[in-house]
Design a protein around this motif. Structure first.
Motif, PDB file in Angstrom:
ATOM      1  N   UNK A 184       0.858  -1.149  -0.034  1.00 15.89           N
ATOM      2  CA  UNK A 184      -0.150  -0.106  -0.099  1.00 15.89           C
ATOM      3  C   UNK A 184       0.787   1.059  -0.037  1.00 15.89           C
ATOM      4  N   UNK A 185       2.056   1.341   0.725  1.00 18.95           N
ATOM      5  CA  UNK A 185       2.647   2.496   1.005  1.00 18.95           C
ATOM      6  C   UNK A 185       3.499   2.715  -0.372  1.00 18.95           C
ATOM      7  N   UNK A 186       4.068   1.536  -0.943  1.00 15.83           N
ATOM      8  CA  UNK A 186       4.966   1.821  -2.081  1.00 15.83           C
ATOM      9  C   UNK A 186       3.887   2.120  -3.213  1.00 15.83           C
ATOM     10  N   UNK A 187       2.917   1.533  -3.344  1.00 15.11           N
ATOM     11  CA  UNK A 187       2.061   2.052  -4.521  1.00 15.11           C
ATOM     12  C   UNK A 187       1.562   3.454  -4.149  1.00 15.11           C
ATOM     13  N   UNK A 188       1.112   3.909  -3.065  1.00 15.55           N
ATOM     14  CA  UNK A 188       0.993   5.450  -2.825  1.00 15.55           C
ATOM     15  C   UNK A 188       1.931   6.117  -3.456  1.00 15.55           C
ATOM     16  N   UNK A 189       3.292   5.700  -2.965  1.00 15.18           N
ATOM     17  CA  UNK A 189       4.374   6.805  -3.455  1.00 15.18           C
ATOM     18  C   UNK A 189       4.520   6.755  -5.159  1.00 15.18           C
ATOM     19  N   UNK A 190       4.188   5.418  -5.781  1.00 17.26           N
ATOM     20  CA  UNK A 190       4.178   5.302  -6.973  1.00 17.26           C
ATOM     21  C   UNK A 190       2.955   5.994  -7.973  1.00 17.26           C
ATOM     22  N   UNK A 191       1.677   6.057  -7.179  1.00 23.10           N
ATOM     23  CA  UNK A 191       0.790   6.628  -7.804  1.00 23.10           C
ATOM     24  C   UNK A 191       0.754   8.126  -7.667  1.00 23.10           C
ATOM     25  N   UNK A 192       1.432   8.650  -6.484  1.00 24.74           N
ATOM     26  CA  UNK A 192       1.444  10.202  -6.497  1.00 24.74           C
ATOM     27  C   UNK A 192       2.560  10.802  -7.034  1.00 24.74           C
ATOM     28  N   UNK A 193       3.687   9.788  -7.559  1.00 23.96           N
ATOM     29  CA  UNK A 193       4.902  10.337  -7.868  1.00 23.96           C
ATOM     30  C   UNK A 193       5.085   9.515  -9.226  1.00 23.96           C
ATOM     31  N   UNK A 194       4.521   9.643  -9.995  1.00 14.46           N
ATOM     32  CA  UNK A 194       4.734   8.627 -11.384  1.00 14.46           C
ATOM     33  C   UNK A 194       6.189   9.077 -12.045  1.00 14.46           C
ATOM     34  N   UNK A 227       7.914  -0.815   9.246  1.00 14.08           N
ATOM     35  CA  UNK A 227       8.324  -0.538   7.831  1.00 14.08           C
ATOM     36  C   UNK A 227       9.528   0.849   8.362  1.00 14.08           C
ATOM     37  N   UNK A 228      10.736   0.706   7.816  1.00 12.67           N
ATOM     38  CA  UNK A 228      11.575   1.917   7.794  1.00 12.67           C
ATOM     39  C   UNK A 228      11.414   2.675   6.534  1.00 12.67           C
ATOM     40  N   UNK A 229      11.425   3.936   6.853  1.00 13.57           N
ATOM     41  CA  UNK A 229      11.366   4.871   5.739  1.00 13.57           C
ATOM     42  C   UNK A 229      12.999   5.655   5.915  1.00 13.57           C
ATOM     43  N   UNK A 230      13.656   5.698   4.699  1.00 14.65           N
ATOM     44  CA  UNK A 230      14.993   6.302   4.774  1.00 14.65           C
ATOM     45  C   UNK A 230      14.773   7.442   3.700  1.00 14.65           C
ATOM     46  N   UNK A 231      14.806   8.511   4.094  1.00 17.98           N
ATOM     47  CA  UNK A 231      14.686  10.003   3.217  1.00 17.98           C
ATOM     48  C   UNK A 231      16.138  10.470   3.050  1.00 17.98           C
ATOM     49  N   UNK A 249       4.312  10.973  15.898  1.00 26.04           N
ATOM     50  CA  UNK A 249       4.459  10.112  16.733  1.00 26.04           C
ATOM     51  C   UNK A 249       5.251   8.723  16.082  1.00 26.04           C
ATOM     52  N   UNK A 250       5.891   9.085  15.437  1.00 29.60           N
ATOM     53  CA  UNK A 250       7.045   8.061  15.105  1.00 29.60           C
ATOM     54  C   UNK A 250       8.379   8.052  15.781  1.00 29.60           C
ATOM     55  N   UNK A 251       8.612   6.750  15.827  1.00 30.51           N
ATOM     56  CA  UNK A 251       9.971   6.613  16.396  1.00 30.51           C
ATOM     57  C   UNK A 251      11.054   6.825  15.208  1.00 30.51           C
ATOM     58  N   UNK A 252      12.069   7.267  15.475  1.00 29.27           N
ATOM     59  CA  UNK A 252      13.150   7.322  14.476  1.00 29.27           C
ATOM     60  C   UNK A 252      14.593   7.430  14.911  1.00 29.27           C
ATOM     61  N   UNK A 253      15.209   7.481  14.008  1.00 30.86           N
ATOM     62  CA  UNK A 253      16.952   7.475  14.184  1.00 30.86           C
ATOM     63  C   UNK A 253      17.493   8.512  13.427  1.00 30.86           C
ATOM     64  N   UNK A 285      16.431   7.101   9.679  1.00 28.13           N
ATOM     65  CA  UNK A 285      15.256   6.664   9.143  1.00 28.13           C
ATOM     66  C   UNK A 285      14.034   6.888  10.326  1.00 28.13           C
ATOM     67  N   UNK A 286      12.865   6.676   9.539  1.00 25.07           N
ATOM     68  CA  UNK A 286      11.612   6.864  10.403  1.00 25.07           C
ATOM     69  C   UNK A 286      10.861   5.477  10.664  1.00 25.07           C
ATOM     70  N   UNK A 287      10.602   5.131  11.637  1.00 16.83           N
ATOM     71  CA  UNK A 287      10.014   3.690  12.039  1.00 16.83           C
ATOM     72  C   UNK A 287       8.344   3.858  11.939  1.00 16.83           C
ATOM     73  N   UNK A 288       7.842   3.301  11.099  1.00 18.69           N
ATOM     74  CA  UNK A 288       6.377   3.233  10.822  1.00 18.69           C
ATOM     75  C   UNK A 288       5.913   1.886  11.555  1.00 18.69           C
ATOM     76  N   UNK A 289       5.369   1.854  12.692  1.00 15.63           N
ATOM     77  CA  UNK A 289       5.110   0.567  13.199  1.00 15.63           C
ATOM     78  C   UNK A 289       3.990   0.039  12.693  1.00 15.63           C
ATOM     79  N   UNK A 290       3.886  -1.463  12.368  1.00 21.20           N
ATOM     80  CA  UNK A 290       2.770  -1.987  11.501  1.00 21.20           C
ATOM     81  C   UNK A 290       1.448  -1.693  11.888  1.00 21.20           C
ATOM     82  N   UNK A 291       0.940  -1.262  13.139  1.00 19.85           N
ATOM     83  CA  UNK A 291       0.062  -0.887  13.468  1.00 19.85           C
ATOM     84  C   UNK A 291      -0.488   0.506  13.824  1.00 19.85           C
ATOM     85  N   UNK A 292       0.781   1.391  13.099  1.00 22.70           N
ATOM     86  CA  UNK A 292       0.412   2.944  13.065  1.00 22.70           C
ATOM     87  C   UNK A 292      -0.005   3.314  11.952  1.00 22.70           C
TER      88      UNK A 292
END
Length: 123
Positions: A22-32, A62-66, A82-86, A89-96
């Protein structure tokens, strides 16, 4: 998105697999205009050969690395979401829930900031 199919298929937990897709498709759909690719065994999106954002999977998130520059630029907003991070990267907990507006701002920032970048990573 065929390029990510094998990576997504290796995610064992069905709900995690669906969430990542879902997340990957969202990026692809919004940023073709971004190119989806697998590099360093991770799904990522690039623009004119430069890294924009990448994703990886861990047991609890899911770790998001920008890249660090975007992490610094959006540090307060990441905490407010409300995300944990280093530092990297940003940590998107599976239930968040996913803050797609924040994700869009991060991607937009990287695309604008790296518009003239001629290397894969910032120097």
């Amino acid at each position: 998105m065929e390029v990510f199919a094998e990576f997504i298929a290796r995610v064992e937990h069905p709900q995690h697999r669906e969430r990542l897709e879902t997340v990957l498709n969202w990026v692809a759909d919004h940023y073709p205009q971004l190119e989806p690719k697998i590099a360093w065994n991770q799904p990522m999106f690039t623009d004119h050969g430069t890294f924009i954002i990448g994703f990886s999977v861990a047991k609890h998130h899911i770790a998001v690395g920008p890249e660090r520059a975007a992490m610094i630029h959006f540090a307060d907003q990441i905490v407010q979401a409300g995300y944990s991070h280093s530092d990297q990267l940003i940590r998107l907990k599976w239930d968040q829930s996913v803050d797609y507006e924040l994700l869009a701002r991060i991607i937009d920032y990287n695309m604008e900031d790296k518009a003239d970048c001629t290397t894969f990573w910032r120097k």
